[in-house]
Design an enzyme around this catalytic site. Structure first.
Site, PDB file in Angstrom:
ATOM      1  N   LYS A  22       0.837  -1.197   0.000  1.00 52.26           N
ATOM      2  CA  LYS A  22       0.000   0.000   0.000  1.00 52.26           C
ATOM      3  C   LYS A  22       0.880   1.259   0.000  1.00 52.26           C
ATOM      4  O   LYS A  22       2.088   1.183   0.276  1.00 52.26           O
ATOM      5  CB  LYS A  22      -0.912  -0.032   1.236  1.00 52.26           C
ATOM      6  CG  LYS A  22      -1.942  -1.187   1.228  1.00 52.26           C
ATOM      7  CD  LYS A  22      -2.779  -1.173   2.516  1.00 52.26           C
ATOM      8  CE  LYS A  22      -3.895  -2.193   2.516  1.00 52.26           C
ATOM      9  NZ  LYS A  22      -4.699  -2.129   3.776  1.00 52.26           N
ATOM     10  N   TYR A  57     -12.480  -2.443  -2.412  1.00 50.41           N
ATOM     11  CA  TYR A  57     -12.993  -2.505  -1.036  1.00 50.41           C
ATOM     12  C   TYR A  57     -14.521  -2.490  -0.971  1.00 50.41           C
ATOM     13  O   TYR A  57     -15.085  -2.065   0.039  1.00 50.41           O
ATOM     14  CB  TYR A  57     -12.421  -1.347  -0.223  1.00 50.41           C
ATOM     15  CG  TYR A  57     -10.996  -1.582   0.248  1.00 50.41           C
ATOM     16  CD1 TYR A  57     -10.637  -2.778   0.890  1.00 50.41           C
ATOM     17  CD2 TYR A  57     -10.009  -0.617   0.078  1.00 50.41           C
ATOM     18  CE1 TYR A  57      -9.334  -2.998   1.331  1.00 50.41           C
ATOM     19  CE2 TYR A  57      -8.701  -0.836   0.525  1.00 50.41           C
ATOM     20  CZ  TYR A  57      -8.384  -2.031   1.149  1.00 50.41           C
ATOM     21  OH  TYR A  57      -7.099  -2.245   1.600  1.00 50.41           O
ATOM     22  N   PHE A 101     -15.513   4.280   7.874  1.00 48.90           N
ATOM     23  CA  PHE A 101     -14.181   4.696   7.426  1.00 48.90           C
ATOM     24  C   PHE A 101     -13.958   4.465   5.924  1.00 48.90           C
ATOM     25  O   PHE A 101     -12.841   4.579   5.428  1.00 48.90           O
ATOM     26  CB  PHE A 101     -13.105   3.954   8.242  1.00 48.90           C
ATOM     27  CG  PHE A 101     -13.220   2.439   8.206  1.00 48.90           C
ATOM     28  CD1 PHE A 101     -12.698   1.704   7.148  1.00 48.90           C
ATOM     29  CD2 PHE A 101     -13.858   1.759   9.237  1.00 48.90           C
ATOM     30  CE1 PHE A 101     -12.807   0.316   7.119  1.00 48.90           C
ATOM     31  CE2 PHE A 101     -13.974   0.365   9.222  1.00 48.90           C
ATOM     32  CZ  PHE A 101     -13.442  -0.354   8.147  1.00 48.90           C
ATOM     33  N   THR A 138      -5.196  -7.511  10.900  1.00 48.80           N
ATOM     34  CA  THR A 138      -5.626  -6.253  10.256  1.00 48.80           C
ATOM     35  C   THR A 138      -5.235  -5.023  11.083  1.00 48.80           C
ATOM     36  O   THR A 138      -4.704  -4.051  10.544  1.00 48.80           O
ATOM     37  CB  THR A 138      -7.162  -6.275  10.061  1.00 48.80           C
ATOM     38  OG1 THR A 138      -7.512  -7.472   9.358  1.00 48.80           O
ATOM     39  CG2 THR A 138      -7.637  -5.068   9.291  1.00 48.80           C
ATOM     40  N   ASN A 146      -1.821  -0.296   7.360  1.00 41.55           N
ATOM     41  CA  ASN A 146      -1.165  -1.560   7.687  1.00 41.55           C
ATOM     42  C   ASN A 146      -0.268  -2.103   6.575  1.00 41.55           C
ATOM     43  O   ASN A 146       0.000  -3.289   6.503  1.00 41.55           O
ATOM     44  CB  ASN A 146      -2.193  -2.583   8.168  1.00 41.55           C
ATOM     45  CG  ASN A 146      -3.332  -2.736   7.186  1.00 41.55           C
ATOM     46  OD1 ASN A 146      -3.254  -2.281   6.055  1.00 41.55           O
ATOM     47  ND2 ASN A 146      -4.395  -3.389   7.610  1.00 41.55           N
ATOM     48  N   HIS A 204      -1.842  -5.235   1.603  1.00 38.21           N
ATOM     49  CA  HIS A 204      -3.115  -5.934   1.432  1.00 38.21           C
ATOM     50  C   HIS A 204      -2.800  -7.374   1.090  1.00 38.21           C
ATOM     51  O   HIS A 204      -1.824  -7.653   0.387  1.00 38.21           O
ATOM     52  CB  HIS A 204      -3.934  -5.319   0.294  1.00 38.21           C
ATOM     53  CG  HIS A 204      -5.099  -6.187  -0.080  1.00 38.21           C
ATOM     54  ND1 HIS A 204      -6.263  -6.214   0.667  1.00 38.21           N
ATOM     55  CD2 HIS A 204      -5.269  -7.108  -1.054  1.00 38.21           C
ATOM     56  CE1 HIS A 204      -7.093  -7.104   0.142  1.00 38.21           C
ATOM     57  NE2 HIS A 204      -6.511  -7.656  -0.906  1.00 38.21           N
ATOM     58  N   GLU A 215     -10.158 -10.436  -6.758  1.00 32.97           N
ATOM     59  CA  GLU A 215      -9.176  -9.356  -6.713  1.00 32.97           C
ATOM     60  C   GLU A 215      -8.128  -9.481  -7.826  1.00 32.97           C
ATOM     61  O   GLU A 215      -7.749  -8.485  -8.433  1.00 32.97           O
ATOM     62  CB  GLU A 215      -8.486  -9.353  -5.344  1.00 32.97           C
ATOM     63  CG  GLU A 215      -9.426  -8.937  -4.224  1.00 32.97           C
ATOM     64  CD  GLU A 215      -8.789  -9.012  -2.840  1.00 32.97           C
ATOM     65  OE1 GLU A 215      -9.423  -8.558  -1.885  1.00 32.97           O
ATOM     66  OE2 GLU A 215      -7.657  -9.541  -2.714  1.00 32.97           O
TER      67      GLU A 215
HETATM   68  N1  UDP Z   1      -9.520  -1.060   8.052  1.00 37.34           N
HETATM   69  C1  UDP Z   1      -9.522   0.035   8.917  1.00 37.34           C
HETATM   70  N2  UDP Z   1     -10.244  -0.044  10.070  1.00 37.34           N
HETATM   71  C2  UDP Z   1     -10.977  -1.150  10.408  1.00 37.34           C
HETATM   72  C3  UDP Z   1     -10.954  -2.248   9.533  1.00 37.34           C
HETATM   73  C4  UDP Z   1     -10.216  -2.170   8.372  1.00 37.34           C
HETATM   74  O1  UDP Z   1      -8.878   1.043   8.645  1.00 37.34           O
HETATM   75  O2  UDP Z   1     -11.610  -1.159  11.478  1.00 37.34           O
HETATM   76  C5  UDP Z   1      -8.745  -0.979   6.790  1.00 37.34           C
HETATM   77  C6  UDP Z   1      -7.379  -1.647   6.889  1.00 37.34           C
HETATM   78  O3  UDP Z   1      -6.437  -0.890   6.123  1.00 37.34           O
HETATM   79  C7  UDP Z   1      -7.650  -3.006   6.267  1.00 37.34           C
HETATM   80  C8  UDP Z   1      -8.663  -2.659   5.180  1.00 37.34           C
HETATM   81  O4  UDP Z   1      -9.464  -1.655   5.763  1.00 37.34           O
HETATM   82  O5  UDP Z   1      -6.476  -3.607   5.753  1.00 37.34           O
HETATM   83  C9  UDP Z   1      -9.522  -3.816   4.726  1.00 37.34           C
HETATM   84  O6  UDP Z   1     -10.179  -4.384   5.835  1.00 37.34           O
HETATM   85  P1  UDP Z   1     -10.334  -5.948   6.008  1.00 37.34           P
HETATM   86  O7  UDP Z   1     -11.313  -6.181   7.099  1.00 37.34           O
HETATM   87  O8  UDP Z   1     -10.600  -6.594   4.693  1.00 37.34           O
HETATM   88  O9  UDP Z   1      -8.900  -6.396   6.577  1.00 37.34           O
HETATM   89  P2  UDP Z   1      -7.685  -7.153   5.838  1.00 37.34           P
HETATM   90  O10 UDP Z   1      -8.280  -8.225   4.974  1.00 37.34           O
HETATM   91  O11 UDP Z   1      -6.935  -6.116   5.041  1.00 37.34           O
HETATM   92  O12 UDP Z   1      -6.867  -7.710   6.960  1.00 37.34           O
HETATM   93 MG    MG Z   2      -9.757  -8.121   3.549  1.00 38.24          MG
END
Ligand code: UDP
Ligand code: MG
Length: 169
Positions: free
Chosen positions: A11, A51, A59, A100, A125, A128, A139
């Protein structure tokens, strides 16, 4: 054991923090192979499609700006996209990526070591990582064209398109 493929993105925060090498080194511990790789300027449309499952979250707008690198601007407003393939690739790569929430992630995982939570509450984080086989397929098809991968992983079809192409001048 199943042969799987998944999408990994470095990212914009990972690009800006100059973490590309560190991230690829950590991921290489899993001995997966890269079958596609490119740099991408993420459009609002691609961000929202990527997303779409989170579109109702409070958010979502900030998340969409984050993956586009809007808060960083030139030259950090881009991501590096990879398709990795290997045995049980998804679970193994997600373990290396970490949870996450960077504060909850294992400190030696990528997200635990390099992630942060912004003052607006977005989890920056760094990477992805697709979370299951179905999501990975969606994806990979969203981010890559069949000819951008060095291996056939999903069925393809031929279509005749009449459109202008851009070539080197
Ligand atoms: N995210 C965030 N706050 C949250 C949950 C997710 O900012 O409470 C962001 C974070 O950057 C995350 C992305 O949204 O990587 C996608 O969320 P997901 O639940 O799919 O998590 P991931 O699969 O990336 O672990
Ligand atoms: Mg995810």
């Amino acid at each position: 054991m199943a042969l799987e493929q998944l999408l990994i993105l470095i990212k914009p925060d990972g690009v800006k923090k100059s973490l590309t090498g560190n991230i690829l080194t950590k991921l290489s511990e899993a001995r997966m192979v890269i079958i596609g790789a490119k740099a991408v300027k993420v459009s609002a449309e691609l961000a929202q499609k990527h997303y779409f499952q989170l579109k109702d979250k409070p958010f979502f707008a900030e998340l969409s700006d984050y993956i586009q690198g809007k808060i960083y601007g030139e030259p950090w407003d881009r991501v590096l996209a990879f398709v990795y393939q290997g045995e049980d690739a998804i679970a193994r790569m997600r373990k290396i990526a970490g949870a996450t929430n960077p504060e909850e992630a294992d400190p030696v995982s990528i997200r635990g070591a390099y992630g942060r939570i912004t003052t607006k509450g977005v989890y920056e984080n760094v990477v992805h990582c697709s979370s299951d086989v179905k999501e990975a397929e969606r994806e990979i098809k969203l981010w890559f064209k069949p000819d951008e991968l060095v291996k056939e992983i999903y069925p393809t079809k031929k279509v005749k398109e009449i459109k202008e192409d851009r070539v080197w001048a």
